[in-house]
Design a protein around this motif. Structure first.
Motif, short mmCIF file in Angstrom:
data_model
loop_
_atom_site.label_atom_id
_atom_site.label_comp_id
_atom_site.label_asym_id
_atom_site.label_seq_id
_atom_site.Cartn_x
_atom_site.Cartn_y
_atom_site.Cartn_z
N GLY A 6 0.82 -1.21 0.00
CA GLY A 6 0.00 0.00 0.00
C GLY A 6 0.84 1.26 0.00
O GLY A 6 0.56 2.21 -0.74
N ILE A 7 1.89 1.25 0.79
CA ILE A 7 2.79 2.40 0.82
C ILE A 7 3.48 2.57 -0.53
O ILE A 7 3.59 3.68 -1.05
CB ILE A 7 3.82 2.26 1.97
CG1 ILE A 7 3.10 2.38 3.32
CG2 ILE A 7 4.95 3.27 1.84
CD1 ILE A 7 3.93 1.96 4.51
N LEU A 8 3.91 1.45 -1.11
CA LEU A 8 4.53 1.51 -2.44
C LEU A 8 3.55 2.06 -3.48
O LEU A 8 3.94 2.87 -4.33
CB LEU A 8 5.06 0.14 -2.85
CG LEU A 8 6.33 -0.30 -2.12
CD1 LEU A 8 6.58 -1.79 -2.31
CD2 LEU A 8 7.51 0.53 -2.58
N HIS A 9 2.28 1.65 -3.40
CA HIS A 9 1.30 2.19 -4.33
C HIS A 9 1.15 3.71 -4.18
O HIS A 9 1.02 4.42 -5.19
CB HIS A 9 -0.07 1.50 -4.15
CG HIS A 9 -0.23 0.30 -5.01
ND1 HIS A 9 -0.23 -0.97 -4.50
CD2 HIS A 9 -0.40 0.17 -6.34
CE1 HIS A 9 -0.39 -1.84 -5.49
NE2 HIS A 9 -0.49 -1.16 -6.62
N ALA A 24 6.19 -8.52 -4.96
CA ALA A 24 6.41 -9.43 -3.83
C ALA A 24 5.49 -9.13 -2.66
O ALA A 24 5.04 -10.05 -1.97
CB ALA A 24 7.87 -9.34 -3.39
N ALA A 25 5.20 -7.86 -2.44
CA ALA A 25 4.32 -7.48 -1.32
C ALA A 25 2.95 -8.13 -1.44
O ALA A 25 2.33 -8.49 -0.43
CB ALA A 25 4.19 -5.96 -1.24
N SER A 60 0.29 -9.85 -10.13
CA SER A 60 0.41 -10.11 -11.57
C SER A 60 0.64 -8.81 -12.35
O SER A 60 1.45 -8.77 -13.29
CB SER A 60 -0.85 -10.80 -12.08
OG SER A 60 -1.00 -12.06 -11.48
N PHE A 61 -0.08 -7.75 -11.96
CA PHE A 61 0.12 -6.45 -12.61
C PHE A 61 1.58 -6.02 -12.51
O PHE A 61 2.19 -5.61 -13.51
CB PHE A 61 -0.79 -5.40 -11.97
CG PHE A 61 -0.53 -4.00 -12.46
CD1 PHE A 61 -1.17 -3.52 -13.59
CD2 PHE A 61 0.37 -3.16 -11.81
CE1 PHE A 61 -0.93 -2.23 -14.05
CE2 PHE A 61 0.62 -1.88 -12.27
CZ PHE A 61 -0.03 -1.41 -13.39
N TRP A 62 2.15 -6.10 -11.31
CA TRP A 62 3.51 -5.63 -11.12
C TRP A 62 4.54 -6.55 -11.75
O TRP A 62 5.60 -6.10 -12.20
CB TRP A 62 3.78 -5.36 -9.63
CG TRP A 62 3.03 -4.14 -9.21
CD1 TRP A 62 1.88 -4.09 -8.47
CD2 TRP A 62 3.32 -2.80 -9.59
NE1 TRP A 62 1.46 -2.78 -8.36
CE2 TRP A 62 2.32 -1.98 -9.03
CE3 TRP A 62 4.33 -2.20 -10.33
CZ2 TRP A 62 2.31 -0.59 -9.20
CZ3 TRP A 62 4.32 -0.83 -10.50
CH2 TRP A 62 3.32 -0.04 -9.93
N LEU A 63 4.24 -7.85 -11.83
CA LEU A 63 5.13 -8.77 -12.54
C LEU A 63 5.11 -8.45 -14.04
O LEU A 63 6.15 -8.43 -14.69
CB LEU A 63 4.70 -10.22 -12.28
CG LEU A 63 5.59 -11.29 -12.90
CD1 LEU A 63 7.01 -11.22 -12.34
CD2 LEU A 63 4.99 -12.67 -12.63
N LEU A 64 3.92 -8.19 -14.58
CA LEU A 64 3.81 -7.79 -15.98
C LEU A 64 4.58 -6.50 -16.21
O LEU A 64 5.33 -6.38 -17.20
CB LEU A 64 2.34 -7.60 -16.36
CG LEU A 64 2.08 -7.03 -17.76
CD1 LEU A 64 2.56 -7.99 -18.84
CD2 LEU A 64 0.60 -6.72 -17.92
N ARG A 65 4.42 -5.53 -15.32
CA ARG A 65 5.12 -4.25 -15.48
C ARG A 65 6.63 -4.45 -15.45
O ARG A 65 7.36 -3.83 -16.23
CB ARG A 65 4.68 -3.27 -14.37
CG ARG A 65 5.35 -1.91 -14.47
CD ARG A 65 5.04 -1.24 -15.81
NE ARG A 65 5.79 -0.01 -15.98
CZ ARG A 65 7.01 0.06 -16.50
NH1 ARG A 65 7.65 -1.03 -16.89
NH2 ARG A 65 7.61 1.23 -16.63
N LEU A 66 7.10 -5.33 -14.58
CA LEU A 66 8.53 -5.64 -14.54
C LEU A 66 8.97 -6.27 -15.86
O LEU A 66 10.00 -5.88 -16.42
CB LEU A 66 8.84 -6.57 -13.37
CG LEU A 66 10.27 -7.06 -13.24
CD1 LEU A 66 11.24 -5.89 -13.05
CD2 LEU A 66 10.38 -8.03 -12.08
#
Length: 129
Positions: A13-16, A119-120, A87-93
């Motif tokens: 949440g903080i990262l978002h 990972a979070a 999944s969104f952040w893995l795709l973005r990576l």
């Protein structure tokens, strides 16, 4: 030492919220006034609207994660939301490597943050499996 699933979600949440702040800086950081001037008005608008929609989405995900971390970690629906965010952040990576110079220092720093955000949200899903 094992991190608690709800603590991981709160970190996400903080990262978002940080991603939202980062995206708010895009117009100035990327000099959109001049950089987008060569685009037709529709494409200029698309860039600005997509970015603002991402800011809203990041704020919504950050708020949800900070205010409802326990429910996200403990319920099947919450873990499904976490799986979607991971999944969104893995795709973005992954897209980082196909659309940007992935080995440039700037990209490597972003890669770390993309992976950390992924990972979070992956951790609570994997711990429940």
């Amino acid at each position: 030492m094992m991190i608690e699933p709800s603590a991981a979600i709160q970190a996400g949440g903080i990262l978002h919220l940080l991603w939202a702040g980062f995206h708010l800086r895009f117009p100035r950081m990327f000099r959109w006034q001049s950089a987008l001037a060569g685009l037709d008005p529709v494409n200029q608008g698309v860039m600005r609207v997509m970015n603002l929609c991402l800011v809203f989405q990041f704020l919504a995900c950050g708020s949800l994660s900070l205010l409802h971390a326990d429910a996200l970690a403990a319920t099947p629906l919450g873990r499904a939301v976490c799986a979607g965010l991971a999944s969104f952040w893995l795709l973005r990576l992954g897209l980082q490597f196909t659309h940007f110079r992935a080995l440039a220092l700037r990209s490597l720093v972003l890669d770390v943050f993309f992976a950390a955000t992924c990972a979070a949200y992956a951790l609570p899903v994997l711990l429940a499996a």
